[in-house]
Motif scaffolding. Structure first.
Motif, PDB file in Angstrom:
ATOM      1  N   GLU A 121       0.831  -1.207   0.000  1.00  8.52           N
ATOM      2  CA  GLU A 121       0.000   0.000   0.000  1.00  8.52           C
ATOM      3  C   GLU A 121       0.862   1.252   0.000  1.00  8.52           C
ATOM      4  N   ALA A 122       1.972   1.218   0.711  1.00  8.29           N
ATOM      5  CA  ALA A 122       2.872   2.371   0.759  1.00  8.29           C
ATOM      6  C   ALA A 122       3.463   2.666  -0.625  1.00  8.29           C
ATOM      7  N   GLU A 123       3.796   1.621  -1.365  1.00  3.53           N
ATOM      8  CA  GLU A 123       4.343   1.813  -2.709  1.00  3.53           C
ATOM      9  C   GLU A 123       3.288   2.362  -3.671  1.00  3.53           C
ATOM     10  N   LEU A 124       2.054   1.857  -3.535  1.00  3.84           N
ATOM     11  CA  LEU A 124       0.972   2.283  -4.425  1.00  3.84           C
ATOM     12  C   LEU A 124       0.524   3.711  -4.151  1.00  3.84           C
ATOM     13  N   LYS A 125       0.747   4.170  -2.960  1.00  5.85           N
ATOM     14  CA  LYS A 125       0.249   5.477  -2.529  1.00  5.85           C
ATOM     15  C   LYS A 125       0.736   6.610  -3.425  1.00  5.85           C
ATOM     16  N   ARG A 126       1.936   6.467  -3.972  1.00  9.94           N
ATOM     17  CA  ARG A 126       2.501   7.528  -4.812  1.00  9.94           C
ATOM     18  C   ARG A 126       1.829   7.617  -6.177  1.00  9.94           C
ATOM     19  N   PHE A 127       1.093   6.565  -6.563  1.00  6.53           N
ATOM     20  CA  PHE A 127       0.444   6.534  -7.875  1.00  6.53           C
ATOM     21  C   PHE A 127      -1.067   6.683  -7.692  1.00  6.53           C
ATOM     22  N   GLN A 128      -1.540   7.898  -7.656  1.00  7.13           N
ATOM     23  CA  GLN A 128      -2.954   8.149  -7.405  1.00  7.13           C
ATOM     24  C   GLN A 128      -3.815   7.597  -8.529  1.00  7.13           C
ATOM     25  N   GLY A 129      -4.901   6.915  -8.136  1.00 12.62           N
ATOM     26  CA  GLY A 129      -5.819   6.348  -9.122  1.00 12.62           C
ATOM     27  C   GLY A 129      -5.494   4.924  -9.510  1.00 12.62           C
ATOM     28  N   TYR A 130      -4.395   4.385  -8.985  1.00 13.32           N
ATOM     29  CA  TYR A 130      -4.002   3.006  -9.307  1.00 13.32           C
ATOM     30  C   TYR A 130      -4.265   2.108  -8.100  1.00 13.32           C
ATOM     31  N   LYS A 131      -4.941   0.996  -8.360  1.00 13.11           N
ATOM     32  CA  LYS A 131      -5.422   0.141  -7.272  1.00 13.11           C
ATOM     33  C   LYS A 131      -4.572  -1.101  -7.014  1.00 13.11           C
ATOM     34  N   PHE A 132      -3.717  -1.438  -7.951  1.00 12.38           N
ATOM     35  CA  PHE A 132      -2.941  -2.668  -7.821  1.00 12.38           C
ATOM     36  C   PHE A 132      -1.623  -2.500  -8.566  1.00 12.38           C
ATOM     37  N   GLY A 133      -0.588  -3.204  -8.066  1.00  9.83           N
ATOM     38  CA  GLY A 133       0.694  -3.127  -8.747  1.00  9.83           C
ATOM     39  C   GLY A 133       1.580  -4.319  -8.456  1.00  9.83           C
ATOM     40  N   GLN A 134       2.553  -4.492  -9.340  1.00 10.53           N
ATOM     41  CA  GLN A 134       3.545  -5.563  -9.204  1.00 10.53           C
ATOM     42  C   GLN A 134       4.939  -4.948  -9.153  1.00 10.53           C
ATOM     43  N   ALA A 135       5.727  -5.361  -8.202  1.00  9.49           N
ATOM     44  CA  ALA A 135       7.128  -4.933  -8.120  1.00  9.49           C
ATOM     45  C   ALA A 135       7.982  -6.020  -8.766  1.00  9.49           C
ATOM     46  N   VAL A 136       8.751  -5.641  -9.768  1.00  7.53           N
ATOM     47  CA  VAL A 136       9.463  -6.616 -10.594  1.00  7.53           C
ATOM     48  C   VAL A 136      10.924  -6.213 -10.763  1.00  7.53           C
ATOM     49  N   THR A 137      11.812  -7.178 -10.664  1.00  6.35           N
ATOM     50  CA  THR A 137      13.195  -6.973 -11.099  1.00  6.35           C
ATOM     51  C   THR A 137      13.381  -7.802 -12.362  1.00  6.35           C
ATOM     52  N   THR A 138      13.653  -7.111 -13.459  1.00  2.53           N
ATOM     53  CA  THR A 138      13.759  -7.768 -14.751  1.00  2.53           C
ATOM     54  C   THR A 138      15.041  -7.292 -15.439  1.00  2.53           C
TER      55      THR A 138
END
Length: 336
Positions: A121-138
């Motif tokens: 939730e802390a990571e998503l907080k910076r992206f207003q309007g976005y409800k879900f996310g994936q953290a990826v190292t690629t």
């Protein structure tokens, strides 16, 4: 034993990977890379170059997994080698964000990248309007460095490079032909299923940005590289324009600046346009074509769309297997 003459047509990331794959694995083949455009003038040079798979509707999932695994292992080995800087291949971490929670929160490729988890939730907080996310190292593969490096690797494996525009397979006098011309397959082999998706990007100077941001629809993205940041983009189907569109540029900067406001102060270094060679599914298969009264094996490897860097080595390994079969049929005693 007579050497088998192989032509690989097309010198983008697919053709270069295929040529290297064959030349290094099959020394009994004489491999020529034939193209009218080489780096920095290929479509691949425009690509953002991030390793981020998709799922194709009609390709068996196990085959797609193999493509992804083979490609990631290949690029990962380069990224962790002494050649990383020359090849333009590096690890990159960041976030893929969604305005709505996707039906498949954990895609099939999630176990084949360096790391994958759901965003907090802390990571998503910076992206207003976005409800879900994936953290990826690629991985990121900058083709402006990678393609010349691969060409050098191809030459060291005994490959020959020929600058020539091919309008018909009849112009090629080889034992085996491998078609990697991408969008050109529409005319070269009469494939009406391949079509362009126009992509426009900007290269900007923003060295303070260290993590990528990619919207789940694949339309808006920010990818830090070695010397610049790639911001994009557009996905305009059946649009053949190669001219830079100022309205698209304004839209790209507006969308990306919402995700990373500091981009408003970034200096624009260059502006690029490319036509992704798209198809419902990539074509990776063998057929036999009558050329100059001879039955010639023609192996196709094109139609990867915006996933050329992601799938290039994996589909090239498939092509290598098909070339090996052809050689065995021509020279059974070789037992490759």
């Amino acid at each position: 034993m007579k050497r088998v003459r192989v032509a690989v047509v097309g010198a983008g990331v697919i053709g270069s990977s295929t040529a290297v794959c064959i030349a290094e694995a099959l020394p009994m083949c004489s491999v020529t890379l034939v193209a009218d455009k080489f780096s920095p003038d290929t479509t691949s040079d425009v690509a953002a170059g991030i390793f981020f798979p998709t799922e194709f509707p009609d390709v068996p999932l196990e085959r797609q997994r193999r493509w992804v695994m083979d490609s990631f292992d290949h690029l990962s080995a380069i990224a962790q080698s002494e050649h990383a800087a020359d090849a333009g291949v590096m690890l990159l971490s960041g976030w893929q964000i969604f305005k709505e929670v996707p039906a498949n929160k954990k895609p099939f490729w999630s176990n084949h990248v360096m790391s994958f988890r759901f965003m907090t939730e802390a990571e998503l907080k910076r992206f207003q309007g976005y409800k879900f996310g994936q953290a990826v190292t690629t991985l990121l593969c900058e083709c402006s460095s990678y393609l010349p490096w691969m060409e050098d690797r191809f030459r060291k494996a005994g490959g020959v490079v020929e600058s020539k525009k091919i309008s018909s397979l009849e112009e090629l006098n080889y034992d085996i032909i491998v078609n990697c011309v991408g969008l050109g397959s529409k005319t070269l082999v009469g494939d009406d299923e391949v079509y362009p998706i126009r992509g426009q990007i900007l290269k900007v100077e923003a060295p303070w940005l260290k993590h990528f941001i990619r919207c789940g629809d694949g339309l808006t993205y920010i990818f830090p590289g070695a010397r610049s940041i790639t911001v994009g983009g557009t996905r305009q189907q059946n649009d053949w324009r190669l001219e830079f569109d100022e309205d698209d540029a304004k839209s790209i900067l507006k969308r990306c600046s919402k995700l990373a406001p500091s981009l408003k102060r970034a200096k624009v270094l260059s502006q690029l346009v490319g036509l992704r060679p798209s198809r419902r599914n990539p074509r990776v298969e063998r057929e036999v074509v009558q050329i100059r009264g001879r039955r010639v094996p023609v192996i196709h490897n094109y139609g990867h769309g915006g996933w050329g860097v992601t799938l290039a080595w994996g589909t090239s390994v498939d092509v290598l297997g098909l070339v090996r079969q052809c050689v065995n049929e021509m020279q059974p005693q070789a037992k490759l």
